[in-house]
Design a protein around this motif. Structure first.
Motif, PDB file in Angstrom:
ATOM      1  N   CYS A  56       1.339 -40.399   7.941  1.00 39.91           N
ATOM      2  CA  CYS A  56       2.708 -41.084   8.007  1.00 39.91           C
ATOM      3  C   CYS A  56       2.514 -41.271   9.651  1.00 39.91           C
ATOM      4  N   LYS A  57       4.225 -41.796   9.780  1.00 43.27           N
ATOM      5  CA  LYS A  57       4.260 -42.691  11.056  1.00 43.27           C
ATOM      6  C   LYS A  57       4.221 -41.233  12.146  1.00 43.27           C
ATOM      7  N   HIS A  58       3.789 -42.031  13.502  1.00 45.32           N
ATOM      8  CA  HIS A  58       3.916 -40.903  14.805  1.00 45.32           C
ATOM      9  C   HIS A  58       5.245 -39.860  14.750  1.00 45.32           C
ATOM     10  N   ASP A  59       5.655 -40.947  14.875  1.00 45.91           N
ATOM     11  CA  ASP A  59       7.466 -40.416  15.153  1.00 45.91           C
ATOM     12  C   ASP A  59       7.934 -39.161  14.208  1.00 45.91           C
ATOM     13  N   MET A  62       4.978 -35.613  15.066  1.00 52.03           N
ATOM     14  CA  MET A  62       5.492 -35.713  16.195  1.00 52.03           C
ATOM     15  C   MET A  62       6.741 -34.418  15.526  1.00 52.03           C
ATOM     16  N   ARG A  63       7.279 -34.678  14.891  1.00 52.91           N
ATOM     17  CA  ARG A  63       8.632 -33.831  14.701  1.00 52.91           C
ATOM     18  C   ARG A  63       7.801 -32.324  13.610  1.00 52.91           C
ATOM     19  N   VAL A  64       7.407 -33.283  12.900  1.00 46.24           N
ATOM     20  CA  VAL A  64       6.322 -32.207  11.996  1.00 46.24           C
ATOM     21  C   VAL A  64       5.825 -30.920  13.179  1.00 46.24           C
ATOM     22  N   VAL A  65       4.935 -31.313  14.099  1.00 48.35           N
ATOM     23  CA  VAL A  65       4.283 -30.429  14.658  1.00 48.35           C
ATOM     24  C   VAL A  65       4.818 -29.898  15.718  1.00 48.35           C
ATOM     25  N   ASN A  66       5.673 -30.367  16.247  1.00 41.87           N
ATOM     26  CA  ASN A  66       7.124 -29.957  17.477  1.00 41.87           C
ATOM     27  C   ASN A  66       8.371 -28.889  16.604  1.00 41.87           C
ATOM     28  N   TRP A  67       8.145 -28.914  15.255  1.00 45.75           N
ATOM     29  CA  TRP A  67       9.028 -28.332  14.503  1.00 45.75           C
ATOM     30  C   TRP A  67       7.976 -27.153  13.849  1.00 45.75           C
ATOM     31  N   VAL A  68       6.968 -27.131  13.908  1.00 50.98           N
ATOM     32  CA  VAL A  68       5.824 -26.062  12.985  1.00 50.98           C
ATOM     33  C   VAL A  68       5.589 -25.068  15.044  1.00 50.98           C
ATOM     34  N   ASP A  69       5.743 -25.690  16.101  1.00 49.75           N
ATOM     35  CA  ASP A  69       5.607 -24.706  17.212  1.00 49.75           C
ATOM     36  C   ASP A  69       6.808 -24.479  17.522  1.00 49.75           C
ATOM     37  N   LEU A  70       8.201 -24.757  17.104  1.00 43.61           N
ATOM     38  CA  LEU A  70       9.058 -23.950  17.080  1.00 43.61           C
ATOM     39  C   LEU A  70       9.293 -22.907  16.700  1.00 43.61           C
TER      40      LEU A  70
END
Length: 117
Positions: A56-59, A62-70
């Motif tokens: 999937c697209k990089h953005d 990044m959005r999903v990785v940030n959500w997992v982190d938060l």
């Protein structure tokens, strides 16, 4: 990919399924994955690793990785606030990432190239 595509995705284990669901970023999928993280049925670090493997697209990644982190951080704060609950294995993402990076740095020698020679 849209619902009308003839593509088939094969999710062989829970982290792959959760990663693919998160790419759609629907509220119901985020709630489901957050519950699975809290119940120790998913490991945050492994989930992030699976996310990077998706086409999937990089953005979006990044959005999903940030959500997992938060989400993992928030769950960790809740565990600390209510100490009678055990600290789930999946909430140790930060420590494991830091340990992995320190091991990688030790394994890879630094090479400095000499531009004049």
């Amino acid at each position: 990919m849209s619902a009308s595509d003839d593509s088939t995705g094969h999710c062989r284990e829970g982290h792959e399924l959760a990663a693919s669901k998160l790419c759609a970023f629907r509220e119901k999928d985020r709630e489901c994955v957050a519950t699975l993280l809290a119940d120790e049925l998913l490991d945050g670090l492994l989930l992030v690793e699976r996310l990077w493997l998706l086409p999937c697209k990089h953005d979006v990644q990044m959005r999903v990785v940030n959500w997992v982190d938060l989400t993992v951080r928030e769950l960790s704060r809740l565990i600390e606030r209510f100490p009678r609950f055990s600290r789930p294995r999946s909430l140790r993402v930060d420590e494991r990432i830091a340990r992995r990076h320190s091991l990688e740095e030790k394994q890879q020698p630094v090479r400095i190239s000499n531009p004049t020679g």
